[in-house]
Design a protein around this motif. Structure first.
Motif, PDB file in Angstrom:
ATOM      1  N   ALA A 102      -6.660  -7.577  -4.826  1.00 18.13           N
ATOM      2  CA  ALA A 102      -5.606  -8.221  -5.617  1.00 18.13           C
ATOM      3  C   ALA A 102      -6.176  -8.849  -6.874  1.00 18.13           C
ATOM      4  O   ALA A 102      -5.586  -8.759  -7.963  1.00 18.13           O
ATOM      5  N   ASN A 103      -7.338  -9.461  -6.764  1.00 16.69           N
ATOM      6  CA  ASN A 103      -7.953 -10.103  -7.931  1.00 16.69           C
ATOM      7  C   ASN A 103      -8.399  -9.080  -8.974  1.00 16.69           C
ATOM      8  O   ASN A 103      -8.255  -9.306 -10.181  1.00 16.69           O
ATOM      9  N   ILE A 104      -8.945  -7.965  -8.501  1.00 17.81           N
ATOM     10  CA  ILE A 104      -9.380  -6.928  -9.445  1.00 17.81           C
ATOM     11  C   ILE A 104      -8.175  -6.338 -10.175  1.00 17.81           C
ATOM     12  O   ILE A 104      -8.205  -6.122 -11.392  1.00 17.81           O
ATOM     13  N   LEU A 105      -7.095  -6.082  -9.434  1.00 18.07           N
ATOM     14  CA  LEU A 105      -5.884  -5.542 -10.054  1.00 18.07           C
ATOM     15  C   LEU A 105      -5.319  -6.512 -11.095  1.00 18.07           C
ATOM     16  O   LEU A 105      -4.890  -6.105 -12.183  1.00 18.07           O
ATOM     17  N   LEU A 109       0.395  -6.677  -3.118  1.00 17.55           N
ATOM     18  CA  LEU A 109      -0.689  -6.841  -2.144  1.00 17.55           C
ATOM     19  C   LEU A 109      -0.793  -8.299  -1.691  1.00 17.55           C
ATOM     20  O   LEU A 109      -0.976  -8.587  -0.500  1.00 17.55           O
ATOM     21  N   SER A 110      -0.669  -9.227  -2.627  1.00 19.44           N
ATOM     22  CA  SER A 110      -0.766 -10.655  -2.303  1.00 19.44           C
ATOM     23  C   SER A 110       0.350 -11.079  -1.361  1.00 19.44           C
ATOM     24  O   SER A 110       0.126 -11.839  -0.411  1.00 19.44           O
ATOM     25  N   ARG A 111       1.558 -10.599  -1.621  1.00 21.01           N
ATOM     26  CA  ARG A 111       2.691 -10.970  -0.765  1.00 21.01           C
ATOM     27  C   ARG A 111       2.591 -10.326   0.607  1.00 21.01           C
ATOM     28  O   ARG A 111       2.964 -10.942   1.616  1.00 21.01           O
ATOM     29  N   LYS A 112       2.107  -9.106   0.655  1.00 21.37           N
ATOM     30  CA  LYS A 112       1.991  -8.406   1.933  1.00 21.37           C
ATOM     31  C   LYS A 112       1.082  -9.157   2.895  1.00 21.37           C
ATOM     32  O   LYS A 112       1.335  -9.219   4.101  1.00 21.37           O
ATOM     33  N   TYR A 113       0.013  -9.757   2.361  1.00 18.76           N
ATOM     34  CA  TYR A 113      -0.969 -10.431   3.220  1.00 18.76           C
ATOM     35  C   TYR A 113      -0.921 -11.952   3.077  1.00 18.76           C
ATOM     36  O   TYR A 113      -1.856 -12.644   3.490  1.00 18.76           O
TER      37      TYR A 113
END
Length: 703
Positions: free
Chosen positions: A617-620, A646-650
């Protein structure tokens, strides 16, 4: 000047996976072990790592205390009793020489009993009093009149006392003294040509160098010598210790970045235990192989070996080992950011610990679960489990009383609770629990632990913006570490001082301080510490606008982690890319933006298969920023949306907040003002929620 210091902190917001999941203490299970003392690593445990897959029965044969019954009969002056012999006639009359030394041996027996009682008491003062009495016993066994009558027994008992004194100094974290006594015991074993005892001494010395001092190269040297002796021995009892030696070698080779040597050592141990039908130990060797794969960024391989180990423990109906392995698997998923699966496995482990009524492990697992909820921003659930752990710990304390072991365990628990509150962003409560732990460490005379905790308190005050309190704590910690020659502790505390210099705009002082810490890390061959310091130096150069030096240092980090800890290669690539972004943004060098994209792509490819979702998530998000600078707004929006999804999923709340900021920043120059406004509103709402629940944690330079 303050702005520059704050910008340095911003970089750490881009690396929560680096700080939260990857830079983890490797030895939580031995942090306060009586036999090996505390690890010199100062950073807080951001995740609660399970115990090493290693148990030591070999060195358990080295006494932790002297049998109080040591007397003439223990010196083999007693003849075997035959069936026809009456009990009262079993002991022959002492010779005149034996009778002459009997009062001295009786005195040694008395002093040993007194020393043993002192050694069981928790305070450092009691431990030192025990050492004084053991030294008196040692003098007795060295008396010429005793050596003249029973030379072999006198030397053997001298070696026993040397071992006990070494063990006690190790408990006090005075490792140099401990090693001195063990070297004397080693010399005696060689003099007596007792090869198994020699191997055992080499094992003990290797443990201190490796576990206590993290001097893995020296540790491996001693262990290889011991292993060679065991392999030469024809005695059956030399077989099992080979496995223990190999497992420890696997551990140390792993820390040295020697992947294949580590796997080979664990495989040899596994084969040996399999041949001896020691399935429990075989499973521990398999778990060790899993740890190697974790270290080298292959979590799927790690999981494969942990599953094999778990299957063996289930076949044996070994509930405690099942729970331990479930904890390793939970940690595997936590490292990947898969918190739901981590919680599932921790809950399975907790159920077993409740079934087996293992209260200390219940406490540890409850803290682990609380920590996971903290990383998800769920403060109510996190505190629920933390409070359960505290209540259960009170029960344990009431049952065990104030013995040394229970108080040492209390230090670790309080530190881990402090870490959980750190993840929740509640720095005030973090300080409360760290101070409680420090008080106990001071009472027990565990100076190395106390200094580490004081330094951690300094970090916490730094995060609160209370610079003077931070400086006072760093100064106090540094003095203690200097007094006990804890050079790695000094290096870590120096990083804290560098934080303060940066905050004050004293960049040259900060750089000088970090270079001093870096030199220590090189001398100690501590690649993890070296990489951490280089990260700070790279960030500092970037804040000073010296992007070339920043990139150079980040590439040095990459080289270190490629060899010693591939799980951090993604973070190193991200660091290089971030330095190029700084150059592109401030100097309008579009080619540097393209260089940044190149490194971000490598980082994403590196973690795409098995890496932490937080890192992805950070790289994106960082990639979205580069495309924004290149005015490719549609591509920036695409990457920011991927980071957000991705952040919301996890349930990665801080990553979600950062992704929303990137998304808003991309929508606005694209002319999509409504979506920019919506993203900004969501960002603001989430920020308020995080502040309300105390999880909008400030970055910390020295994590």
């Amino acid at each position: 000047m303050k702005k520059s210091a704050k910008s340095q902190r911003t970089f750490w917001c881009l690396l929560p996976s680096f700080t939260r999941y990857s830079l983890i203490l490797l030895l939580s299970g031995v942090f306060l072990s009586e036999s090996v003392g505390a690890t010199p690593e100062r950073r807080l445990q951001i995740a609660q790592q399970p115990k090493q897959a290693y148990s030591d029965s070999f060195s358990e044969n080295i006494p932790g205390k002297v049998p109080a019954s040591v007397n003439i009969t223990s010196l083999r002056l007693q003849i075997a009793q035959s069936p026809a012999t009456k009990p009262q006639n079993t002991k022959p009359a002492l010779s005149p020489e034996e009778a002459k030394i009997k009062p001295l041996i009786d005195k040694a027996t008395q002093l040993s009993g007194e020393a043993n009682e002192l050694k069981q008491q928790p305070s450092a003062a009691s431990q030192r009093q025990a050492i004084t009495k053991y030294e008196e016993v040692l003098k007795i066994w060295r008396l010429p009149e005793i050596r003249a009558v029973i030379p072999q027994e006198a030397r053997s008992n001298e070696a026993i006392i040397l071992n006990v004194i070494a063990n006690t100094y190790s408990t006090l974290n005075e490792n140099t003294k401990a090693l001195g006594y063990l070297e004397q015991a080693l010399a005696i074993s060689r003099e007596l040509k007792d090869r198994l005892e020699e191997a055992r001494m080499l094992f003990q010395i290797g443990k201190i160098y490796g576990i206590n001092l993290t001097e893995y190269t020296k540790a491996v040297g001693y262990l290889e010598q011991g292993l060679a002796i065991l392999r030469e021995s024809k005695e059956p009892k030399a077989r099992s210790p080979q496995g223990e030696m190999l497992i420890l070698l696997g551990w140390f080779y792993k820390e040295l970045g020697e992947k294949q040597k580590a796997i080979d050592a664990y495989n040899q141990a596994q084969s040996l235990y399999h041949a001896e039908n020691q399935s429990k130990e075989e499973a521990q060797a398999l778990s060790g192989i899993g740890e190697v794969y974790r270290k080298f960024g292959e979590p799927k391989k790690e999981l494969e070996y942990l599953d094999k180990a778990l299957a063996i423990h289930k076949a044996n109906n070994d509930l405690p080992e099942q729970a331990t392995t479930l904890t390793f698997i939970a940690f595997n998923y936590l490292n990947l950011g898969k918190t739901e699966k981590a919680l599932d496995y921790y809950q399975q482990a907790l159920e077993i610990y409740r079934q087996t009524k293992d209260l200390p492990e219940q406490v540890q697992t409850l803290i682990n679960i609380g920590f996971v909820y903290g990383t998800r921003g769920n403060r109510p659930s996190a505190e629920k489990y933390i409070q359960q752990a505290l209540e259960l710990q009170k029960t344990i304390q009431s049952q065990l009383g104030q013995n040394a072991k229970s108080q040492e365990n209390q230090i670790l628990i309080l530190q881990q609770i402090a870490t959980s509150y750190f993840t929740l962003g509640d720095i005030q409560l973090q300080i409360v629990y760290l101070k409680q732990a420090q008080t106990i460490a001071h009472k027990l005379g565990r100076t190395q632990d106390e200094a580490k905790l004081i330094s951690n308190i300094g970090e916490a005050y730094y995060n609160l913006g209370e610079t003077q309190k931070a400086k006072d704590n760093f100064t106090q910690a540094l003095k203690l570490q200097h007094d006990i020659k804890d050079s790695e502790g000094e290096a870590n505390t120096l990083q804290g001082f560098a934080s303060i210099h940066i905050e004050s705009g004293e960049f040259q002082q900060a750089l000088d301080t970090l270079k001093q810490a870096l030199e220590i890390s090189k001398q100690k061959q501590n690649s993890g510490l070296q990489g951490s310091i280089l990260f700070h130096i790279s960030n500092l150069y970037r804040d000073l606008g010296d992007y070339e030096s920043s990139i150079k240092k980040s590439k040095e980090i990459l080289a270190i982690y490629q060899k010693s800890d591939p799980s951090l290669v993604g973070a190193a690539l991200l660091s290089i890319g971030t330095a190029y972004v700084g150059s592109c943004s401030s100097q309008q060098k579009r080619e540097d933006c393209h260089q940044a994209l190149c490194y971000y792509k490598q980082a994403l490819e590196y973690v795409s298969e098995e890496g932490s979702v937080s890192t992805k998530a950070n790289i994106l998000g960082a990639t979205a920023k580069v495309y924004e600078l290149l005015e490719d707004y549609q591509q920036a929006i695409t990457n920011a949306k991927q980071a957000l999804e991705l952040s919301r999923k996890y349930s990665l709340k801080n990553s979600e907040k950062t992704a929303l900021a990137y998304l808003s920043a991309a929508y606005e120059p694209a002319g999509d003002y409504q979506n920019a406004l919506d993203a900004s509103k969501q960002n603001l709402s989430l920020s308020q929620q995080l502040v309300q629940h105390g999880v909008n944690k400030p970055p910390i330079l020295n994590q």
